[in-house]
Write an enzyme that holds these catalytic residues in place. Sequence first.
Site, mmCIF file in Angstrom:
data_model
loop_
_atom_site.group_PDB
_atom_site.id
_atom_site.type_symbol
_atom_site.label_atom_id
_atom_site.label_comp_id
_atom_site.label_asym_id
_atom_site.label_seq_id
_atom_site.Cartn_x
_atom_site.Cartn_y
_atom_site.Cartn_z
ATOM 1 N N TYR A 150 -8.587 3.217 -8.162
ATOM 2 C CA TYR A 150 -9.075 3.525 -9.508
ATOM 3 C C TYR A 150 -9.750 2.306 -10.119
ATOM 4 C CZ TYR A 150 -9.055 4.652 -14.491
ATOM 5 O OH TYR A 150 -9.432 4.863 -15.800
ATOM 6 N N SER B 276 -12.969 1.087 -18.130
ATOM 7 C CA SER B 276 -11.532 0.926 -18.357
ATOM 8 C C SER B 276 -11.187 -0.553 -18.342
ATOM 9 C CB SER B 276 -10.743 1.647 -17.262
ATOM 10 O OG SER B 276 -9.365 1.340 -17.317
#
Length: 265
Positions: free
Chosen positions: A158, A145
């Site tokens: 995250y 990501s």
Amino acid sequence: MVNEKLKGKTVVITGASGGLGEQIAFTAARNGANVVLLARNHDKLCDLKQRIDAAFSVKCMVERLDVSNTEEIPKVFQKIQRDFGPIDVLVNNAGYGIFDEAHEATLEDIQGMFNVNVIGLIACTKEVLPFMREKKSGHIINIASQAGKLATPKSSAYAATKHAVIGFSNSLRMELAPFHVFVTTVNPGPIATQFFDIADKSGTYIKNIERYMLDPEKLAEIIVQSMFTKRREINLPRWMNAGSILYTLFPMIVEKVGGKAFYKK
């Protein structure tokens, strides 16, 4: 455009029951690859298999797998290689996020993200490494990501998991270079999938960035075209990746200037 290198190859995709994983599976099959679909939702996998079987003359196999259950991973991969043959490409796509500030995040949620996003990814990768090293061929694609490059508020845990995925991939790439096995990290910004049903329960983040979201079908096409190439990373959208590069060079300035914008979650 067709990736001729994929014809007759076996591509395994985790988290294939929806979103980006589903699109990667369908696109790989369209390019002539045999596909193995792994996810927790067996019914959705079977539905995708029916659509692939109807559209393409390739082999398609489904197996239920929760990648956080590391005891089950060796059994599933052994079955794949026994019933389906050698694995040529592994796409570690399974993952999820929960957006909370660090003081609000529960240890259960944090552990859950690490179990799926990091430990599960590494465990799946370890299952294919001996065979890829032996035959000196293969490709491992890890879906990370932009959060792994540019951390923002409300995504500390995250972002930590995606930093770990990028770090693991960078080291693995160097280890596998002598064996001609490729490693690619995919670092997307927000994608228009069900990811935010869990990550952004309030819906605030989606409202703020909806027009900037990536199309999973287009991203899947880019990923599939990169298979069996030396592409190190896929970073999209370009403007967001430019932000992560600036952050690497000028972290204090970016944090100061982007402070308010980063809180739009």
